[in-house]
Design a protein around this motif. Structure first.
Motif, PDB file in Angstrom:
ATOM      1  N   ILE A 148       0.859  -1.185   0.000  1.00  0.00           N
ATOM      2  CA  ILE A 148       0.000   0.000   0.000  1.00  0.00           C
ATOM      3  C   ILE A 148       0.892   1.232   0.000  1.00  0.00           C
ATOM      4  N   LEU A 149       0.719   2.084  -0.983  1.00  0.00           N
ATOM      5  CA  LEU A 149       1.459   3.332  -1.077  1.00  0.00           C
ATOM      6  C   LEU A 149       0.504   4.494  -0.802  1.00  0.00           C
ATOM      7  N   VAL A 150       0.732   5.190   0.287  1.00  0.00           N
ATOM      8  CA  VAL A 150       0.015   6.445   0.526  1.00  0.00           C
ATOM      9  C   VAL A 150       0.901   7.549  -0.032  1.00  0.00           C
ATOM     10  N   HIS A 151       0.502   8.077  -1.173  1.00  0.00           N
ATOM     11  CA  HIS A 151       1.362   9.030  -1.882  1.00  0.00           C
ATOM     12  C   HIS A 151       1.440  10.372  -1.177  1.00  0.00           C
ATOM     13  N   LEU A 152       0.359  10.765  -0.519  1.00  0.00           N
ATOM     14  CA  LEU A 152       0.329  12.077   0.121  1.00  0.00           C
ATOM     15  C   LEU A 152      -0.764  12.073   1.185  1.00  0.00           C
ATOM     16  N   ALA A 153      -0.355  11.816   2.433  1.00  0.00           N
ATOM     17  CA  ALA A 153      -1.331  11.645   3.506  1.00  0.00           C
ATOM     18  C   ALA A 153      -2.049  12.941   3.858  1.00  0.00           C
ATOM     19  N   ASN A 154      -1.332  14.047   3.818  1.00  0.00           N
ATOM     20  CA  ASN A 154      -1.887  15.338   4.243  1.00  0.00           C
ATOM     21  C   ASN A 154      -2.018  16.254   3.026  1.00  0.00           C
ATOM     22  N   LEU A 155      -2.996  15.956   2.201  1.00  0.00           N
ATOM     23  CA  LEU A 155      -3.181  16.698   0.954  1.00  0.00           C
ATOM     24  C   LEU A 155      -3.461  18.186   1.200  1.00  0.00           C
ATOM     25  N   PRO A 156      -4.325  18.556   2.170  1.00  0.00           N
ATOM     26  CA  PRO A 156      -4.535  19.991   2.422  1.00  0.00           C
ATOM     27  C   PRO A 156      -3.258  20.711   2.849  1.00  0.00           C
ATOM     28  N   GLY A 157      -2.440  20.070   3.705  1.00  0.00           N
ATOM     29  CA  GLY A 157      -1.191  20.686   4.137  1.00  0.00           C
ATOM     30  C   GLY A 157      -0.217  20.871   2.993  1.00  0.00           C
ATOM     31  N   PHE A 158      -0.208  19.924   2.061  1.00  0.00           N
ATOM     32  CA  PHE A 158       0.664  19.994   0.893  1.00  0.00           C
ATOM     33  C   PHE A 158       0.319  21.208   0.034  1.00  0.00           C
ATOM     34  N   HIS A 159      -0.949  21.377  -0.280  1.00  0.00           N
ATOM     35  CA  HIS A 159      -1.342  22.478  -1.159  1.00  0.00           C
ATOM     36  C   HIS A 159      -1.307  23.833  -0.462  1.00  0.00           C
ATOM     37  N   ALA A 160      -1.415  23.817   0.867  1.00  0.00           N
ATOM     38  CA  ALA A 160      -1.315  25.073   1.611  1.00  0.00           C
ATOM     39  C   ALA A 160       0.136  25.448   1.908  1.00  0.00           C
ATOM     40  N   ARG A 161       1.061  24.536   1.570  1.00  0.00           N
ATOM     41  CA  ARG A 161       2.492  24.761   1.819  1.00  0.00           C
ATOM     42  C   ARG A 161       2.759  25.029   3.301  1.00  0.00           C
ATOM     43  N   ARG A 162       2.085  24.254   4.154  1.00  0.00           N
ATOM     44  CA  ARG A 162       2.229  24.435   5.591  1.00  0.00           C
ATOM     45  C   ARG A 162       3.322  23.544   6.149  1.00  0.00           C
TER      46      ARG A 162
END
Length: 351
Positions: free
Chosen positions: A104-118
């Protein structure tokens, strides 16, 4: 079966893995279900795992033969990029028809944090996902995400690697955390798993609660449920250099070899360094921090590791190492507040 060259008793490890397989959802004869989506044996399936407002990009590679379920997760902190890129490549590299078990590959667990650059935080509630486990289904967005991972991912896996790197302000010596929860068999297997990644610097970590209902971090949620869970730190300063990506890929391959999910032998580091504890160097004042040592430096107690200046450029205090050890983390950007730790020292295990 696992290579006999590891110190953990071979028969015990085999029996441990066999018991995991009996309780696993990953039988090649049957589809693998994750977040209400089925993946057939011998197939790879990439999709957005969804629940209410939650979305997580995942790939399930369900092997043609039975074996362990390995969960690799990137992007628990959305500003840590090397593992995100590495898992995209691993998706293309692993052939489901050659795989034993399920990856199982979780490519990006925190998608909102990624796009908010937090830095580490979820933008909706300013919470750190890796401090909110096992989560709350009716809680804040971060708590809901933690509960989703606990229920849908951790419950269905046998081994976990939570992949991190340094944020824009952190320079890190690459290392892997090998947690322990005072369960001799689980702790030993987790340590062997950590060595098999091939990373040189291994930090023994037993500071999380033993209570599954208050597990706090993602890997500790696995450990308190009887499943090995590592944390890796590769890369720093918010960068996504090719060397960091390739190092993450290499440890992923080693994990697959260690679990006999793909043909091959893991390559542990020939000279692993084991650390019993990490010690923070704390600033007593607000100001601008300048490091005076480098990552990987061996320091003695009393060594000046940095200095803090006031807003006019005057040196207010010098920060010194409280112990003998190795510099594992440095804040490379100037801002520092009283009580913050701009330098972390690793205490090497006595032989």
């Amino acid at each position: 079966m696992i290579s006999k060259k590891y110190s953990f008793d071979f028969v015990s490890k085999y029996l441990w893995l066999f018991s995991l397989l009996l309780s696993s959802a990953a039988f090649a004869q049957s589809p693998f279900e994750l977040a209400d989506v089925l993946t057939e044996a011998g197939e790879s399936h990439s999709y957005m795992a969804k629940e209410k407002d939650l979305e997580v990009p995942v790939t399930v590679i369900h092997g043609a033969e039975s074996g362990p379920v390995l969960l690799l997760t990137a992007g628990i902190h959305g500003d840590e990029f090397p593992a995100i890129l590495a898992l995209q490549r691993l998706r293309e590299e692993v052939d489901a028809k050659q795989l034993k078990g399920t990856l199982i590959l979780v490519h990006l667990a925190n998608l909102p944090g990624f796009h908010a650059r937090r830095v580490a935080l979820h933008p909706a509630d300013n919470k750190n996902l890796n401090r909110e486990f096992p989560g709350e289904k009716n809680g804040t967005p971060t708590e809901q995400l933690a509960e989703f991972f606990t229920r849908e991912f951790i419950s269905k896996m046998d081994f976990l690697i939570d992949m991190h790197s340094g944020s824009w302000n952190q320079q890190l010596l690459p290392h892997v955390y090998s947690p322990f929860v005072d369960s001799e068999e689980l702790d030993e297997l987790t340590f062997e798993f950590a060595k098999a990644t091939g990373m040189q610097h291994i930090v023994m970590y037993g500071e999380r609660p033993r209570d599954p209902a208050n597990s706090i971090s993602y890997p500790n949620t696995a450990m308190t449920r009887g499943k090995p869970g590592l944390t890796t730190e590769i890369g720093h300063l918010g960068q996504s250099d090719e060397a960091f990506v390739e190092a993450t890929l290499e440890l992923s391959r080693n994990a697959l070899y260690f679990l006999d999910m793909l043909p091959g032998e893991p390559t542990p580091h020939p000279a692993p360094v084991i650390y019993d504890k990490l010690k923070s160097v704390v600033s007593p004042v607000d100001g601008l921090f300048t490091p005076r040592v480098e990552i990987g430096s061996v320091v003695e107690k009393g060594t000046i590791v940095g200095e803090v200046r006031d807003y006019f450029g005057n040196v207010v205090t010098e920060l010194t190492s409280p112990i003998n050890g190795t510099v594992m983390m440095i804040n490379e950007t100037p801002p520092v507040k009283a009580g913050e730790s701009p330098v972390t020292i690793g205490i090497e295990q006595e032989v």
